[in-house]
Design an enzyme around this catalytic site. Structure first.
Site, PDB file in Angstrom:
ATOM      1  N   GLU A  60      61.366  36.441  45.582  1.00  0.00           N
ATOM      2  CA  GLU A  60      60.279  35.451  45.574  1.00  0.00           C
ATOM      3  C   GLU A  60      60.574  34.502  44.434  1.00  0.00           C
ATOM      4  O   GLU A  60      60.501  34.863  43.265  1.00  0.00           O
ATOM      5  CB  GLU A  60      58.931  36.161  45.401  1.00  0.00           C
ATOM      6  CG  GLU A  60      57.756  35.320  45.876  1.00  0.00           C
ATOM      7  CD  GLU A  60      57.142  34.475  44.777  1.00  0.00           C
ATOM      8  OE1 GLU A  60      57.489  33.276  44.696  1.00  0.00           O
ATOM      9  OE2 GLU A  60      56.358  35.002  43.994  1.00  0.00           O
ATOM     10  N   ASN A  89      55.006  35.293  33.970  1.00  0.00           N
ATOM     11  CA  ASN A  89      53.819  34.421  34.098  1.00  0.00           C
ATOM     12  C   ASN A  89      52.544  35.180  34.460  1.00  0.00           C
ATOM     13  O   ASN A  89      51.462  34.855  34.003  1.00  0.00           O
ATOM     14  CB  ASN A  89      54.088  33.290  35.099  1.00  0.00           C
ATOM     15  CG  ASN A  89      54.427  33.794  36.484  1.00  0.00           C
ATOM     16  OD1 ASN A  89      55.020  34.855  36.668  1.00  0.00           O
ATOM     17  ND2 ASN A  89      54.036  33.025  37.483  1.00  0.00           N
ATOM     18  N   CYS A 137      53.980  30.078  40.260  1.00  0.00           N
ATOM     19  CA  CYS A 137      54.934  29.513  41.233  1.00  0.00           C
ATOM     20  C   CYS A 137      54.220  28.756  42.343  1.00  0.00           C
ATOM     21  O   CYS A 137      54.835  27.951  43.056  1.00  0.00           O
ATOM     22  CB  CYS A 137      55.824  30.607  41.815  1.00  0.00           C
ATOM     23  SG  CYS A 137      54.901  31.962  42.531  1.00  0.00           S
ATOM     24  N   GLY A 149      61.149  35.482  40.360  1.00  0.00           N
ATOM     25  CA  GLY A 149      61.654  34.706  39.227  1.00  0.00           C
ATOM     26  C   GLY A 149      62.411  33.483  39.689  1.00  0.00           C
ATOM     27  O   GLY A 149      62.105  32.903  40.731  1.00  0.00           O
ATOM     28  N   SER A 150      63.428  33.104  38.923  1.00  0.00           N
ATOM     29  CA  SER A 150      64.104  31.823  39.160  1.00  0.00           C
ATOM     30  C   SER A 150      65.250  31.943  40.156  1.00  0.00           C
ATOM     31  O   SER A 150      65.821  33.026  40.356  1.00  0.00           O
ATOM     32  CB  SER A 150      64.652  31.276  37.839  1.00  0.00           C
ATOM     33  OG  SER A 150      65.757  32.072  37.428  1.00  0.00           O
ATOM     34  N   GLN A 151      65.613  30.797  40.740  1.00  0.00           N
ATOM     35  CA  GLN A 151      66.700  30.769  41.722  1.00  0.00           C
ATOM     36  C   GLN A 151      68.063  31.169  41.121  1.00  0.00           C
ATOM     37  O   GLN A 151      68.786  31.954  41.740  1.00  0.00           O
ATOM     38  CB  GLN A 151      66.783  29.394  42.377  1.00  0.00           C
ATOM     39  CG  GLN A 151      67.705  29.393  43.582  1.00  0.00           C
ATOM     40  CD  GLN A 151      68.093  27.994  44.019  1.00  0.00           C
ATOM     41  OE1 GLN A 151      67.534  27.008  43.560  1.00  0.00           O
ATOM     42  NE2 GLN A 151      69.066  27.908  44.905  1.00  0.00           N
ATOM     43  N   PRO A 152      68.446  30.676  39.921  1.00  0.00           N
ATOM     44  CA  PRO A 152      69.744  31.091  39.365  1.00  0.00           C
ATOM     45  C   PRO A 152      69.855  32.608  39.188  1.00  0.00           C
ATOM     46  O   PRO A 152      70.901  33.200  39.466  1.00  0.00           O
ATOM     47  CB  PRO A 152      69.812  30.361  38.019  1.00  0.00           C
ATOM     48  CG  PRO A 152      68.898  29.195  38.173  1.00  0.00           C
ATOM     49  CD  PRO A 152      67.802  29.655  39.078  1.00  0.00           C
ATOM     50  N   THR A 153      68.755  33.242  38.753  1.00  0.00           N
ATOM     51  CA  THR A 153      68.775  34.704  38.606  1.00  0.00           C
ATOM     52  C   THR A 153      68.913  35.372  39.968  1.00  0.00           C
ATOM     53  O   THR A 153      69.632  36.366  40.118  1.00  0.00           O
ATOM     54  CB  THR A 153      67.498  35.191  37.882  1.00  0.00           C
ATOM     55  OG1 THR A 153      67.367  34.463  36.657  1.00  0.00           O
ATOM     56  CG2 THR A 153      67.557  36.672  37.576  1.00  0.00           C
TER      57      THR A 153
END
Length: 488
Positions: A254, A156, A288, A232-236
């Site tokens: 983060e 982003n 974010c 990045g994302s929570q699953p990663t």
């Protein structure tokens, strides 16, 4: 000249001070047209091994340099980024879909500032010393770099967030292996061209391109990379935590946000409305820190809603190069479909779509018809339990709901798993302090949005991450502290 097929940009990994080709490549798309315009290396274990070897070799000499010497190198990098501002801004806008105006005014200047800020802050960190005269002892602390830092940055704010990681890591004396997002790799590749000129020795900064499952996993699970900084994302992040656990790595994660704006009846709407439109839709809502839940006190709810929708409709979606555009294209076709699916779910639940997706007409030039564009969208009559109020959408969609009391809105604002940022609008200073203290949020802006002080901690609570970054916090993360006791 005959109209031929456009030459695709071919990126290469940067390892040990050299550009190296890769065996296979991934397509990268121009979000504003939907066309492939770039080939990104599809790296894996082999490239990470080469990068680890280069970083390992460079570490002793780089970590032995004085903070002043490393600071000079960071300042030269900042100069080179500033000198190439226009070229980098054009590349960032084309690669990510953001407006050229935003890339020129925020992304690239902030990338240079990141180098400049850590070039300065590294010179001002103090160590501690205490005496125990009754035991004839003196204690003092030293800080040493951790070693090879694994840095994984998102799509982003590509160069902005990559430099926010690289700058403190190398300032503290570490060497680096960075993996930018495979969706937005161009400015990271361009940065590599400046490194030798700035005096960065070979192997201090290695940039390896590719996907998370291939190159990301190889980096995170490598036993010689003791530290991972990820945005990045929570699953990663969950996957990174699993892979890091056997090696007890230092982690800074983060992650996402579902950020509330709380607008009390005594808010200054002249300032609040344009700022909240911006906080909801800047960079296509792909930040974010963007606002995606707006709680408005009931007595001003209908007035706010009317004015907010009017202001949102004035936000122009257009070609990223259009100076009058407020928003460009979303990052990818898959992401656009995901964001649109939330609007469809809201409609199925009985919510009202007041403007944007499915309500207003999006007008684009013929060349951009296949681009990943979407109008800024405002949803109302949505329950707190809805996925649109619970999950991170990460697009130009915001929900506006009424509230009655201070106590009620704090509870509702805190009712999601995230806790990254919040904004509070009120002219009552006592209320601002009370509410800010009770919000489960790493950052709280009051009567403003996205004003950052780089000295102070940045990071979230709950599922929004682990750790903080900022002058002191980044230095703490990228170094190990050692206490030495001398008996005399």
């Amino acid at each position: 000249m005959a109209a031929g097929k456009k030459e695709l940009l071919m990126l290469e990994n940067f390892i040990g001070g050299k550009f190296l080709p890769c065996n296979s490549y991934i397509d990268s798309y121009d979000p504003s047209t939907g066309e492939v315009y770039c080939k990104v290396p599809n790296s894996g274990k082999e490239e990470i091994e080469a990068a680890v070897e280069a970083a390992r070799e460079a570490f002793p000499a780089w970590s032995s340099r004085s903070p002043q010497e490393r600071s000079l190198v960071l300042n030269r990098l900042a100069d080179l980024v500033e000198q190439s501002l226009e070229e980098l801004a054009q590349a960032e806008s084309k690669d990510q879909g953001k407006t050229l105006t935003l890339a020129r005014t925020m992304d690239i200047p902030r990338s240079a500032q990141n180098f400049r800020f850590f070039a300065s802050s590294i010179l001002h960190h103090m160590t501690e010393c205490t005496h125990m005269d009754h035991l004839s002892c003196m204690h003092y602390t030293v800080r040493t770099p951790v070693g090879i830092a694994g840095l994984i940055s998102p799509w982003n704010l590509p160069l902005y967030l990559l430099t926010w990681k690289i700058a403190p890591a190398i300032a503290a004396g570490n060497t680096v292996i960075a993996k930018p997002s495979e969706l937005t790799s161009v400015t990271a590749w361009m940065l590599c061209k400046f490194l030798d000129k700035a005096g960065v020795p070979p192997g201090v900064i290695n940039i390896v391109f590719g996907t998370g499952p291939r190159v990301g996993e190889a980096l995170v699970s490598h036993p010689e990379v003791p530290l991972i900084s990820f945005t990045g994302s929570q699953p990663t992040a969950e996957r990174i935590t699993q892979l890091s656990a056997p090696h007890c790595k230092k982690l800074s994660l983060e992650l996402g946000g579902k950020n509330p704006a709380i607008i009390f009846e005594d808010a200054n709407l002249e300032e609040c409305i344009p700022a909240t439109v911006r906080s909801s839709f800047a960079n296509q809502g792909e930040i974010c820190l963007c606002t995606s839940r707006i709680f408005v006190q009931r007595s001003i709810y209908s007035e706010f809603l009317k004015r907010f929708v009017e202001a949102t409709r004035k936000w122009k979606v257009g070609m990223p190069s259009d100076p009058s555009a407020n928003m460009g294209a979303l990052i990818s076709k898959a992401h656009l479909e995901k964001v649109r699916s939330y609007v469809m779910k809201a409609r199925a639940e009985g919510a009202q779509i007041l403007c944007g997706e499915g309500v207003d007409q999006l007008s684009l030039p013929p060349r951009n018809q296949a681009g990943y564009f979407m109008l800024p969208t405002v949803i109302t009559d949505v329950k707190d339990e809805s996925c649109c109020m619970k999950e991170e959408i990460f697009g130009p969609v915001t929900c506006v709901v009424p509230f009655d009391s201070e106590e009620e809105v704090i509870k509702r604002a805190n009712s999601v798993k995230y806790g990254l940022a919040a904004t509070v609008w009120s002219s009552n200073v006592g209320r601002i302090h009370r509410v800010a203290k009770k919000l489960q949020s790493g950052l709280v802006w009051t009567n403003c949005w996205l004003i950052r002080e780089l000295n102070l901690p940045f990071g979230g609570m709950k599922s929004s991450g682990i750790g903080r970054e900022g002058a002191k916090d980044s230095f703490d993360f990228f170094t190990e502290i050692k206490t030495i006791t001398i008996k005399h």
